[in-house]
Design a protein around this motif. Structure first.
Motif, short mmCIF file in Angstrom:
data_model
loop_
_atom_site.label_atom_id
_atom_site.label_comp_id
_atom_site.label_asym_id
_atom_site.label_seq_id
_atom_site.Cartn_x
_atom_site.Cartn_y
_atom_site.Cartn_z
N GLY A 1 14.79 -9.62 6.50
CA GLY A 1 14.05 -10.69 7.16
C GLY A 1 12.56 -10.67 6.86
N GLY A 2 12.13 -9.64 6.16
CA GLY A 2 10.72 -9.52 5.81
C GLY A 2 10.36 -8.06 5.62
N LEU A 3 9.79 -7.73 4.46
CA LEU A 3 9.52 -6.33 4.12
C LEU A 3 8.09 -5.90 4.44
CD1 LEU A 3 11.37 -6.15 0.67
CD2 LEU A 3 12.10 -5.12 2.83
N ASP A 4 7.25 -6.85 4.87
CA ASP A 4 5.84 -6.53 5.15
C ASP A 4 5.16 -5.87 3.96
OD1 ASP A 4 6.01 -7.58 7.74
OD2 ASP A 4 6.69 -5.67 8.57
N GLY A 5 5.49 -6.36 2.76
CA GLY A 5 4.85 -5.85 1.56
C GLY A 5 5.39 -4.55 1.04
N LYS A 6 6.46 -4.03 1.64
CA LYS A 6 7.01 -2.75 1.21
C LYS A 6 8.33 -2.97 0.46
CE LYS A 6 4.59 -0.27 4.79
NZ LYS A 6 4.62 0.68 5.91
N THR A 7 8.99 -1.89 0.12
CA THR A 7 10.22 -1.98 -0.66
C THR A 7 11.44 -1.97 0.25
OG1 THR A 7 10.53 0.41 -0.88
CG2 THR A 7 9.09 -0.68 -2.50
N GLY A 8 12.59 -2.30 -0.34
CA GLY A 8 13.82 -2.22 0.42
C GLY A 8 14.11 -0.81 0.88
N LEU A 9 13.77 0.19 0.08
CA LEU A 9 13.97 1.58 0.48
C LEU A 9 13.08 1.94 1.66
CD1 LEU A 9 14.22 3.29 -3.03
CD2 LEU A 9 16.08 2.94 -1.39
N ASP A 10 11.85 1.44 1.66
CA ASP A 10 10.96 1.66 2.80
C ASP A 10 11.55 1.04 4.06
OD1 ASP A 10 9.03 2.94 1.22
OD2 ASP A 10 8.02 1.06 0.75
N GLY B 1 21.88 -6.45 -8.03
CA GLY B 1 20.99 -6.73 -9.16
C GLY B 1 19.99 -7.82 -8.84
N PHE B 2 20.02 -8.33 -7.62
CA PHE B 2 19.12 -9.42 -7.24
C PHE B 2 18.20 -8.98 -6.09
CE2 PHE B 2 23.04 -12.01 -8.44
CZ PHE B 2 22.58 -12.26 -9.73
N PHE B 3 16.98 -9.45 -6.13
CA PHE B 3 16.06 -9.39 -5.00
C PHE B 3 15.76 -7.95 -4.56
CE2 PHE B 3 18.54 -13.42 -4.47
CZ PHE B 3 17.55 -14.26 -4.95
N GLU B 4 15.79 -7.72 -3.24
CA GLU B 4 15.24 -6.49 -2.65
C GLU B 4 16.29 -5.39 -2.64
OE1 GLU B 4 14.66 -8.45 0.92
OE2 GLU B 4 12.94 -9.61 0.24
N GLU B 5 16.17 -4.45 -3.53
CA GLU B 5 17.17 -3.41 -3.64
C GLU B 5 16.86 -2.24 -2.70
OE1 GLU B 5 17.81 -2.30 -7.67
OE2 GLU B 5 18.19 -4.33 -8.35
N GLY B 6 17.91 -1.67 -2.17
CA GLY B 6 17.79 -0.49 -1.32
C GLY B 6 18.76 0.56 -1.82
N GLY B 7 19.63 1.03 -0.94
CA GLY B 7 20.63 2.01 -1.34
C GLY B 7 20.54 3.32 -0.60
#
Length: 631
Positions: free
Chosen positions: A260-269, A307-313
Motif C-alpha cells: 500500500g506504500g513503501l515510504d521510499g523503502k524496499t519491499g524487503l524493508d 518479476g514485477f514491481f516491489e520484490e520482497g521474499g
C-alpha cells in the motif's frame, strides 16, 4: 464502554483487545496451556538433512496436495463461504478425493463474514464453516484455513467499477473514509494494488494499525483483525472434534499481502518493518487461542517472485523457525501477460527451487498455497502443460531429461494447493459490487477469472475440466523416513479432453536400457527414500489409471506385476475415498536403510514378463549404488 475503548486504543492492545472482544462476544478466553501436547496426527515442521519438511504424528515426511476451496468465498451469493450448503461441501470433498487423490485443501474464510460489526462475531457463519470443514476432515483431508483478501475489500469499489475486492468488512471501510477508487488502465485486476489510491491507502492503514472511529469506539484496524482472528480460532478449536482439529494443518493469516506504500523503502524493508511484526502478533493470537501446536503459514510480499514491481521474499526478517511455514504462491506472470511460449520439461524448475531454497534459508518448510492458470480465454490453450510443468517442478527441481543422472539434486517434494476447486463454476449469479445490472455468471464469477478445474452438471455431478492425468498424480503422501528423490511421468497431453500432443518428459538414459524398455510409453514414478525404525508404512497415491491389478512395482521390498491387498507392498483405498487407491510400502525389518520403488502403469502395451522385471530390478539396484552411495 469507555474502559473498553481505552483498552482497544492501547499500544499493547493486541493481547488486551483480544480478551476484551472475547468478553464482548461471550466467548471465554483460552489458556495457552490448553494445547501443550502435540495431538496425534498434527502436522509439524521437522528437520530433514539440510532442510525442513512437514511431518505427521507418526514422524512421516508428508506431502500435501489438493485445491483451494474456493473463490466462491469472495461472493455474496455464497454468504462468503466456499459452499452454499454442507451437502455441497460433502459432495465436493468426495469428488475431490476420488477424482484426484487430493489429501489437503486450503479453506477460505472472510474477515467480513466473521466480524460484520466491530463488537460482534457471527457465530452462525463460523458454525457453517465448521460444518463445511468437517465434510473434508471426515474424509481424510488436511485443512489449511486461510483469511482471504484481494484488493482489501469489496466495499472500496463503486457499483459501476470494472473490478471488485474481498476481505475487510463494510464498517472498516466506512470508518476509513477512503478516496474514490479508480484503477485507470488496468489490464489485470491485480494492478489495482499498484494504481488504485483507495486500495493502496486502505492497505497502508492496515499495516500501520490506523485507529478508526467505529460505532464501538476507537480501535486500531489491525488490532480488530487480530482480535476477531483469535476469537475465530478459539471457537473453531471448541467446536471441532479432536480428530478434526488434529487435521487442521495451520492458519494462513493473510492472503497475498501487499504494502500500500513503501515510504521510499524496499519491499524487503517493508516485510521487516510491517509484515513480520503482524505475523508475530498473529502467532501470539494462535498460541492464546490454543493453536500453539500448529504452524502459521506466512506469505511474503505478493510480488516477490513475479518479476514485477516491489520484490520482497523475507530475506530481511531473520529465521522463521518451525512455528511458521514459508508459504508462497506461484503464477507465471510472464506467460499470463506477454510471453506466448508454451511450457515444457523443466520450465518451472528454477522458480520452484527458489521457493525451496528460500524456505531453507528461513529455517522452515516450504509450501505453495496457490498456483495454476486460467481455463478459458486467450492463452488458456497452454494451461494443461503449464500446470503439468508446475507439478513436475514441485515433484523434483530437476528437469525430467536430467533426473536419472542426478536425482538427489531435485530437493524435497513440495506440498502445494492448486487454485481452485469451484463446483459452481460457470453457474454463478453474483451482483458485482451489488449492481443488479452487472450479474456475474461465467467462470469464477469474480473479476473475469476462470481457474476452477471442476464444474458440476445440472444433476450436481462433479466433473474435471482439466485432464485427469494432469491432476490425478502419483505422489508420496507420507514417507516413513526421508524422501531422497521422487519423479513422476504423467504422459499428460498438451490439450483438453485427450487432445493435443503426448510427450514423455522423464526420459530414461540409454545407460539403463532394461528400465527404458519397461517404462516406454507408460506412466511411471520413482521414489527413493531412507526409512526409519518405526512401523509406519510409506504411502503413495495411485492415480485412477494405475489400477492395482495392472500396476507393476519394482522395489527393494519385492517385485510384483499386479499389487495385492495385503503384504509389504499392497494397495488399499485412500482414507475417505470410494474408488481412489494408495500404494503402501512396509519393509519387514524396519531399519534406517535406503529403499527404492519404481511404480509403472502396465495396463497397456506388451505384457510384462518376469525376466523383464528381474532385469529392471538388477539395473535399478546398480543405479542406486551409483547415485546414493553414502546412504
Amino acid at each position: 464502554m469507555a474502559a473498553i475503548r481505552a483498552s482497544l486504543m492501547s499500544a499493547r492492545s493486541g493481547r488486551i483487545a483480544s480478551a476484551v472482544l472475547l468478553a464482548l462476544i461471550g466467548l471465554p478466553a483460552v489458556s495457552t496451556a490448553s494445547a501443550q501436547a502435540d495431538p496425534q496426527g498434527t502436522i509439524v515442521v521437522s528437520p530433514k538433512q539440510q532442510n525442513w519438511v512437514l511431518r505427521d504424528g507418526e514422524g512421516r515426511e508428508v506431502t500435501l496436495r489438493g485445491f483451494n476451496v474456493s473463490g466462491s468465498t469472495k461472493l455474496y451469493e455464497n454468504d462468503l463461504l466456499p459452499f452454499r450448503t454442507t451437502a455441497d461441501a460433502a459432495r465436493s470433498a468426495q469428488a475431490m478425493r476420488d477424482l484426484t487423490g487430493a489429501n489437503a485443501i486450503r479453506f477460505l474464510i472472510s474477515w467480513e463474514g466473521v466480524q460484520p460489526a466491530p463488537d460482534r462475531i457471527d457465530y452462525a457463519y463460523l458454525d457453517r464453516a465448521v460444518a463445511q470443514i468437517r465434510a473434508f476432515t471426515d474424509r481424510g483431508f488436511r485443512v489449511l484455513i486461510d483469511y482471504h483478501q484481494d484488493l482489501y475489500s469489496s466495499h472500496l469499489f463503486n457499483s459501476g467499477s470494472w473490478y471488485t475486492g474481498d476481505g475487510a468488512p463494510k464498517w472498516v471501510i466506512q470508518a476509513g473514509g477512503y478516496p474514490k477508487e479508480s484503477c485507470g488502465i488496468c489490464l489485470l485486476w491485480g494492478m489495482n494494488m499498484q494504481t488504485n489510491a483507495a486500495v493502496r491507502q486502505a492497505a497502508y492503514d492496515f499495516w500501520r494499525n490506523r485507529v478508526l472511529t467505529t460505532p464501538a469506539g476507537p480501535i486500531g484496524v489491525q488490532d480488530a483483525f487480530l482480535s476477531q482472528a483469535k476469537a475465530t480460532m478459539a471457537y473453531l478449536k471448541q467446536k471441532l472434534p479432536a480428530q478434526a482439529f488434529d487435521s487442521i494443518a495451520g492458519f494462513d493469516p493473510f492472503n497475498e499481502p501487499y504494502d500500500g506504500g513503501l515510504d521510499g523503502k524496499t519491499g524487503l524493508d517493508w516485510e521487516k518493518a510491517h509484515l513480520m511484526p503482524f505475523y508475530q502478533r498473529f502467532r501470539t493470537a494462535m498460541d492464546e487461542a490454543g493453536w500453539n501446536a500448529k504452524p502459521a503459514f506466512v506469505e511474503p510480499l505478493v510480488f516477490w517472485n513475479t518479476g514485477f514491481f516491489e520484490e520482497g521474499g523475507m530475506t530481511s526478517v531473520g529465521r522463521l523457525g518451525t512455528r511458521m511455514v514459508f508459504n508462497s504462491h506461484y503464477y507465471d506472470g510472464a506467460r499470463m501477460t506477454i510471453d506466448p511460449s508454451p511450457a515444457s520439461d523443466g520450465t518451472y524448475a528454477a522458480p520452484m527451487n527458489e521457493i525451496r531454497q528460500r524456505a531453507t534459508q528461513l529455517g522452515t518448510a516450504p509450501f505453495i498455497s496457490e498456483f495454476g492458470n486460467k481455463l478459458s480465454g486467450n492463452g488458456s490453450d497452454r494451461t494443461p502443460w503449464m500446470t503439468r510443468a508446475m507439478y513436475q517442478a514441485m515433484d523434483s527441481g530437476v528437469p525430467g531429461r536430467n533426473w536419472w543422472d542426478g536425482p538427489a539434486a531435485g530437493g524435497s517434494v513440495l506440498s502445494a494447493i492448486q487454485w481452485q476447486w469451484d463446483i459452481y463454476s460457470g453457474r454463478h449469479h453474483e451482483l458485482m459490487n451489488g449492481n443488479p445490472n452487472k450479474v456475474q455468471t461465467d467462470g469464477d464469477g469474480w473479476n473475469d477469472e476462470d481457474h476452477s478445474v471442476v464444474a458440476a452438471d445440472d444433476a450436481g455431478n462433479v466433473a474435471l475440466r482439466l485432464d485427469r492425468r494432469v491432476l490425478d498424480r502419483l505422489y508420496p503422501s507420507a514417507v516413513n523416513g526421508d524422501t531422497l528423490a521422487f519423479a513422476f511421468e504423467d504422459l499428460a497431453r498438451s490439450g483438453y479432453g485427450g487432445a493435443g500432443r503426448q510427450q514423455a518428459w522423464l526420459t530414461v538414459p540409454s545407460s539403463l536400457p532394461r528400465l527404458a524398455a519397461l517404462v516406454k510409453d507408460r506412466q511411471y514414478g520413482m521414489l527413493v527414500w531412507k526409512g526409519s525404525a518405526t512401523g509406519a508404512p510409506t504411502d503413495l497415491h495411485l492415480p485412477q489409471s494405475f489400477a492395482p491389478s495392472s500396476t507393476t512395482v519394482v522395489s527393494t521390498l519385492g517385485t510384483l506385476n499386479g499389487v495385492p491387498a495385503a503384504g509389504p507392498v499392497k494397495a488399499t483405498l485412500e482414507p475417505g475415498a470410494s474408488s481412489a487407491h494408495r500404494l503402501q510400502l512396509t519393509p519387514a525389518a524396519q531399519a534406517p536403510r535406503v529403499h527404492f520403488a519404481l511404480v509403472v502403469n502396465t495396463a497397456a502395451g506388451t505384457p510384462v514378463t518376469a525376466e523383464q522385471l528381474a532385469a529392471a530390478n538388477a539395473e535399478l539396484t546398480a543405479w542406486m549404488a551409483r547415485k546414493f552411495p553414502a546412504n
